[in-house]
Design a protein around this motif. Structure first.
Motif, mmCIF file in Angstrom:
data_model
loop_
_atom_site.group_PDB
_atom_site.id
_atom_site.type_symbol
_atom_site.label_atom_id
_atom_site.label_comp_id
_atom_site.label_asym_id
_atom_site.label_seq_id
_atom_site.Cartn_x
_atom_site.Cartn_y
_atom_site.Cartn_z
ATOM 1 N N ASN A 239 0.886 -1.190 0.000
ATOM 2 C CA ASN A 239 0.075 -0.056 0.022
ATOM 3 C C ASN A 239 0.799 1.257 0.041
ATOM 4 O O ASN A 239 0.250 2.430 0.353
ATOM 5 C CB ASN A 239 -0.995 0.177 1.126
ATOM 6 N N LEU A 240 2.169 1.394 -0.665
ATOM 7 C CA LEU A 240 2.951 2.402 -0.647
ATOM 8 C C LEU A 240 2.583 3.083 -1.702
ATOM 9 O O LEU A 240 2.654 2.567 -2.961
ATOM 10 C CB LEU A 240 4.370 1.995 -0.486
ATOM 11 N N VAL A 241 2.626 4.421 -1.835
ATOM 12 C CA VAL A 241 2.183 5.318 -2.811
ATOM 13 C C VAL A 241 3.616 5.127 -3.721
ATOM 14 O O VAL A 241 4.470 5.254 -3.202
ATOM 15 C CB VAL A 241 1.869 6.693 -2.551
ATOM 16 N N THR A 242 3.401 5.262 -5.116
ATOM 17 C CA THR A 242 4.527 5.088 -6.011
ATOM 18 C C THR A 242 4.992 6.361 -6.244
ATOM 19 O O THR A 242 4.178 7.462 -6.043
ATOM 20 C CB THR A 242 4.206 4.414 -7.269
ATOM 21 N N PHE A 243 6.114 6.585 -6.689
ATOM 22 C CA PHE A 243 6.793 7.823 -7.066
ATOM 23 C C PHE A 243 5.878 8.621 -8.085
ATOM 24 O O PHE A 243 5.572 9.944 -8.051
ATOM 25 C CB PHE A 243 8.118 7.631 -7.560
ATOM 26 N N ARG A 244 5.584 7.972 -9.007
ATOM 27 C CA ARG A 244 4.623 8.453 -10.193
ATOM 28 C C ARG A 244 3.327 9.157 -9.539
ATOM 29 O O ARG A 244 2.844 10.250 -9.799
ATOM 30 C CB ARG A 244 4.383 7.520 -11.338
ATOM 31 N N GLU A 245 2.647 8.166 -8.724
ATOM 32 C CA GLU A 245 1.447 8.879 -8.149
ATOM 33 C C GLU A 245 1.552 10.131 -7.142
ATOM 34 O O GLU A 245 0.719 10.931 -7.195
ATOM 35 C CB GLU A 245 0.745 7.522 -7.251
ATOM 36 N N LEU A 248 2.225 13.160 -9.433
ATOM 37 C CA LEU A 248 1.077 13.368 -10.362
ATOM 38 C C LEU A 248 -0.105 14.124 -9.344
ATOM 39 O O LEU A 248 -0.885 15.022 -9.400
ATOM 40 C CB LEU A 248 0.273 12.422 -10.741
ATOM 41 N N ALA A 249 -0.300 13.825 -8.023
ATOM 42 C CA ALA A 249 -0.927 14.162 -7.043
ATOM 43 C C ALA A 249 -0.859 15.441 -6.733
ATOM 44 O O ALA A 249 -1.821 16.222 -6.345
ATOM 45 C CB ALA A 249 -0.976 13.309 -5.984
ATOM 46 N N HIS A 250 0.401 15.976 -6.688
ATOM 47 C CA HIS A 250 0.679 17.035 -5.981
ATOM 48 C C HIS A 250 1.677 18.057 -7.113
ATOM 49 O O HIS A 250 2.420 18.875 -6.631
ATOM 50 C CB HIS A 250 1.719 17.165 -4.794
ATOM 51 N N TRP A 251 1.592 17.942 -8.257
ATOM 52 C CA TRP A 251 2.436 18.248 -9.088
ATOM 53 C C TRP A 251 2.101 19.864 -9.359
ATOM 54 O O TRP A 251 3.158 20.594 -9.218
ATOM 55 C CB TRP A 251 2.246 17.706 -10.651
ATOM 56 N N ARG A 252 1.079 20.177 -9.237
ATOM 57 C CA ARG A 252 0.757 21.771 -9.133
ATOM 58 C C ARG A 252 1.148 22.650 -8.001
ATOM 59 O O ARG A 252 1.953 23.638 -8.128
ATOM 60 C CB ARG A 252 -0.914 21.990 -8.989
ATOM 61 N N PHE A 254 4.208 21.266 -6.228
ATOM 62 C CA PHE A 254 5.387 21.514 -6.447
ATOM 63 C C PHE A 254 5.847 22.666 -7.790
ATOM 64 O O PHE A 254 6.804 23.350 -7.411
ATOM 65 C CB PHE A 254 5.780 20.020 -7.164
ATOM 66 N N ILE A 255 5.069 22.774 -8.645
ATOM 67 C CA ILE A 255 5.278 23.864 -9.691
ATOM 68 C C ILE A 255 5.461 25.048 -9.127
ATOM 69 O O ILE A 255 5.948 25.837 -9.407
ATOM 70 C CB ILE A 255 4.570 23.494 -10.920
ATOM 71 N N GLY A 256 4.344 25.483 -8.342
ATOM 72 C CA GLY A 256 4.108 26.742 -7.443
ATOM 73 C C GLY A 256 5.433 26.965 -6.774
ATOM 74 O O GLY A 256 5.916 28.112 -6.932
ATOM 75 N N LEU A 257 5.689 25.943 -5.810
ATOM 76 C CA LEU A 257 6.793 26.221 -5.015
ATOM 77 C C LEU A 257 8.080 26.445 -5.779
ATOM 78 O O LEU A 257 9.193 27.336 -5.531
ATOM 79 C CB LEU A 257 7.174 25.025 -4.040
ATOM 80 N N ILE A 258 8.256 25.886 -6.745
ATOM 81 C CA ILE A 258 9.359 25.860 -7.550
ATOM 82 C C ILE A 258 9.631 27.216 -8.355
ATOM 83 O O ILE A 258 10.647 27.717 -8.413
ATOM 84 C CB ILE A 258 9.716 24.619 -8.766
ATOM 85 N N LEU A 259 8.431 27.559 -9.010
ATOM 86 C CA LEU A 259 8.339 28.989 -9.647
ATOM 87 C C LEU A 259 8.549 30.034 -8.724
ATOM 88 O O LEU A 259 9.066 31.101 -8.926
ATOM 89 C CB LEU A 259 7.087 28.936 -10.441
ATOM 90 N N GLY A 260 7.913 29.785 -7.499
ATOM 91 C CA GLY A 260 8.034 30.983 -6.457
ATOM 92 C C GLY A 260 9.415 31.507 -6.199
ATOM 93 O O GLY A 260 9.825 32.389 -5.958
ATOM 94 N N LEU A 390 12.386 17.949 -7.493
ATOM 95 C CA LEU A 390 12.343 19.449 -7.446
ATOM 96 C C LEU A 390 13.652 20.409 -7.730
ATOM 97 O O LEU A 390 13.381 21.453 -8.242
ATOM 98 C CB LEU A 390 12.024 19.691 -5.944
ATOM 99 N N THR A 391 14.771 19.678 -7.370
ATOM 100 C CA THR A 391 15.912 20.288 -7.840
ATOM 101 C C THR A 391 16.259 20.399 -9.330
ATOM 102 O O THR A 391 16.394 21.557 -10.015
ATOM 103 C CB THR A 391 16.921 19.773 -7.354
ATOM 104 N N ILE A 392 15.881 19.414 -9.976
ATOM 105 C CA ILE A 392 15.817 19.518 -11.613
ATOM 106 C C ILE A 392 15.002 20.352 -12.170
ATOM 107 O O ILE A 392 15.218 21.215 -12.970
ATOM 108 C CB ILE A 392 15.596 18.053 -12.174
ATOM 109 N N LEU A 393 13.745 20.354 -11.596
ATOM 110 C CA LEU A 393 12.808 21.345 -12.338
ATOM 111 C C LEU A 393 13.129 22.779 -11.861
ATOM 112 O O LEU A 393 12.678 23.694 -12.679
ATOM 113 C CB LEU A 393 11.382 20.996 -11.494
ATOM 114 N N GLY A 394 13.847 23.157 -10.957
ATOM 115 C CA GLY A 394 14.269 24.322 -10.654
ATOM 116 C C GLY A 394 15.559 24.867 -11.087
ATOM 117 O O GLY A 394 15.981 26.023 -10.881
ATOM 118 N N LEU A 395 16.060 23.973 -11.758
ATOM 119 C CA LEU A 395 17.527 24.409 -12.407
ATOM 120 C C LEU A 395 17.575 25.210 -13.623
ATOM 121 O O LEU A 395 18.584 26.126 -13.579
ATOM 122 C CB LEU A 395 18.237 23.038 -13.035
#
Length: 455
Positions: A239-245, A248-252, A254-260, A390-395
């Motif tokens: 019952n462990l959430v996968t990395f992909r799940e 996908l569940a929190h991508w918005r 993460f993107i907001g934190l990265i952009l900000g 998160l680091t890669i998306l912020g590069l």
């Protein structure tokens, strides 16, 4: 299973939830490794002007060296290193990173062309890319949740103070290499100071690697997290959430934190890289003077900022609750961006260093909360990879910041204060736009944090 994957004799928490001495020793080694990596990067900033003259570099090339050479390739390497640290002995992965960035630092000393210097910077960036995912994965393994905040605070403040002291030390190392020149081999006595300094820092990586390997192995899941799973009746591999799940569940969010944070970092991260150049080029400061000036400025800013930030977070918790950390970071970025305009008025290197200390102050408040945010934003088995992504998306922001200052500086070179104007323009625009994005991201960030405690 190979010896490389085994984790015998792990560091375990005591029955009363307190971490053993070996855990605090491991934390001290992590702090030392982080500070060493910071000094290796800072040495380049202190030596950029003599390197520029020696190799006939442009400011655009310097911007690429600081941005693409370090940030871009470091970001690209973070995910593979996060994947390795999630699967193998994290000590070995970190030790390999120390060896790589130390060798790259030494390679800088051999550079006769910009290409060699750029390749060496890539090696340094790739090696240091392992610091963030590995340290943020090791600390939860070493300390229970009750002590994790304390451990993260000690780590964050120690590395900040270490960076300040490291700046002073870096300037002293440059001077020391000149003083030791007469006792060096004859073939090395005629080398430029920046080459000798890089050779010395490369050798320092040898004892640092041995210290990392002396850390005892750690468990993948802390005792506290094991207890939570037991109460929830969740099996370790079920019952462990996968990395992909999870992504996908929190991508918005993460993107907001990265952009900000990224937009704010476009300008703010350039201050530390370009103020040393400004002090040497405009005010004629020596590398030793720049190192000491920046070190004292960061040290004073950290002390004052830590006190101000502590009370600011407590106040924000009463007003905005779980969003306190994001709010403090957001307000701090706005204040720092506006204060950066004072750089256009400085007339001496001392004033520049004092302004740097003033800019550091509002940024420190939220800094100690960042590790807790990273660790709680993902379940234990996904920590390293989540932080890596998160680091890669912020590069891109790490590349754009120093490069933008360099490009603007070349465009404003006909102005007496062209470099200062380039720094201010980049900082103000990035800081203000980034603050708006962080404000919009507050609510989804709170939901992410709450779900992370349940996952």
């Amino acid at each position: 299973m190979s010896a490389f994957k085994q984790e015998a004799a792990p560091v375990a928490l005591s029955t009363n939830g307190k971490a053993p001495i070996s855990a605090w020793y491991a934390l001290a080694v992590l702090i030392m490794s982080t500070v060493l990596g910071g000094v290796d990067k800072l040495i380049l900033n202190l030596q950029l002007e003599p390197i520029r003259i020696s190799l006939s570099l442009t400011d655009t090339q310097i911007g690429l060296l600081q941005g693409a050479g370090l940030a871009l390739f470091a970001g690209l390497a973070t995910l593979p290193l996060g994947w390795l640290s999630d699967r193998y002995d994290r000590r070995v992965v970190l030790a390999a990173c120390v060896v790589l960035w130390s060798a790259a630092t030494g390679l800088r000393g051999t550079a006769e062309t910009y290409g060699v210097l750029f390749i060496a910077s890539i090696g340094l960036g790739v090696g240091e890319a392992g610091l963030t995912p590995i340290t943020n994965s090791l600390i939860p393994d070493l300390f229970s949740r009750a002590q994790r905040v304390l451990a993260n605070t000690v780590y964050a403040l120690s590395t900040i103070f270490g960076a300040a002291l490291g700046s002073i030390l870096a300037g002293s190392i440059v001077k020391m290499m000149d003083d030791l020149r007469p006792v060096l081999p004859v073939s090395m006595q005629t080398l430029e100071s920046w080459r000798l300094t890089f050779f010395f820092m490369g050798l320092v990586g040898i004892p640092a690697t041995l210290l990392v390997l002396s850390i005892r192995s750690t468990q993948r899941t802390s005792k506290a997290e094991q207890a939570v799973r037991a109460v929830a009746k969740v099996e370790p591999d079920e019952n462990l959430v996968t990395f992909r799940e999870h992504m996908l569940a929190h991508w918005r969010t993460f993107i907001g934190l990265i952009l900000g944070t990224g937009l704010a970092g476009i300008g703010l991260s350039s201050l530390g890289g370009w103020i040393p150049v400004l002090a040497v080029r405009t005010f004629g400061s020596t590398p030793a003077e720049v190192g000491q000036g920046i070190g004292i400025a960061i040290l004073c800013g950290t002390i004052v900022g830590g006190a101000v930030g502590f009370f600011a977070v407590r106040y924000a918790q009463r007003v905005v609750g779980p969003a306190a950390a994001v709010r403090v970071v957001m307000v701090g970025n706005v204040i720092a961006a506006l204060l950066s305009m004072l750089l256009l008025l400085v007339t001496t290197s001392t004033q520049a260093f004092m302004l740097l200390g003033l800019l550091v102050t509002p940024l420190i408040g939220g800094a100690v909360a960042v590790p807790n945010v990273l660790q709680d934003a993902a379940p234990p088995h996904l920590r390293s990879r989540t932080i890596a992504v998160l680091t890669i998306l912020g590069l891109p922001f790490g590349v754009i910041g120093p490069l933008m200052v360099g490009v603007l500086s070349d465009a404003f070179k006909h102005l007496d204060n062209g470099l200062a104007l380039a720094i201010v323009c980049t900082t103000v625009v990035g800081g203000l736009v980034g603050a708006v994005v962080l404000y919009v991201t507050e609510r989804p960030f709170v939901r992410l944090m709450r779900e992370a405690h349940i996952t």
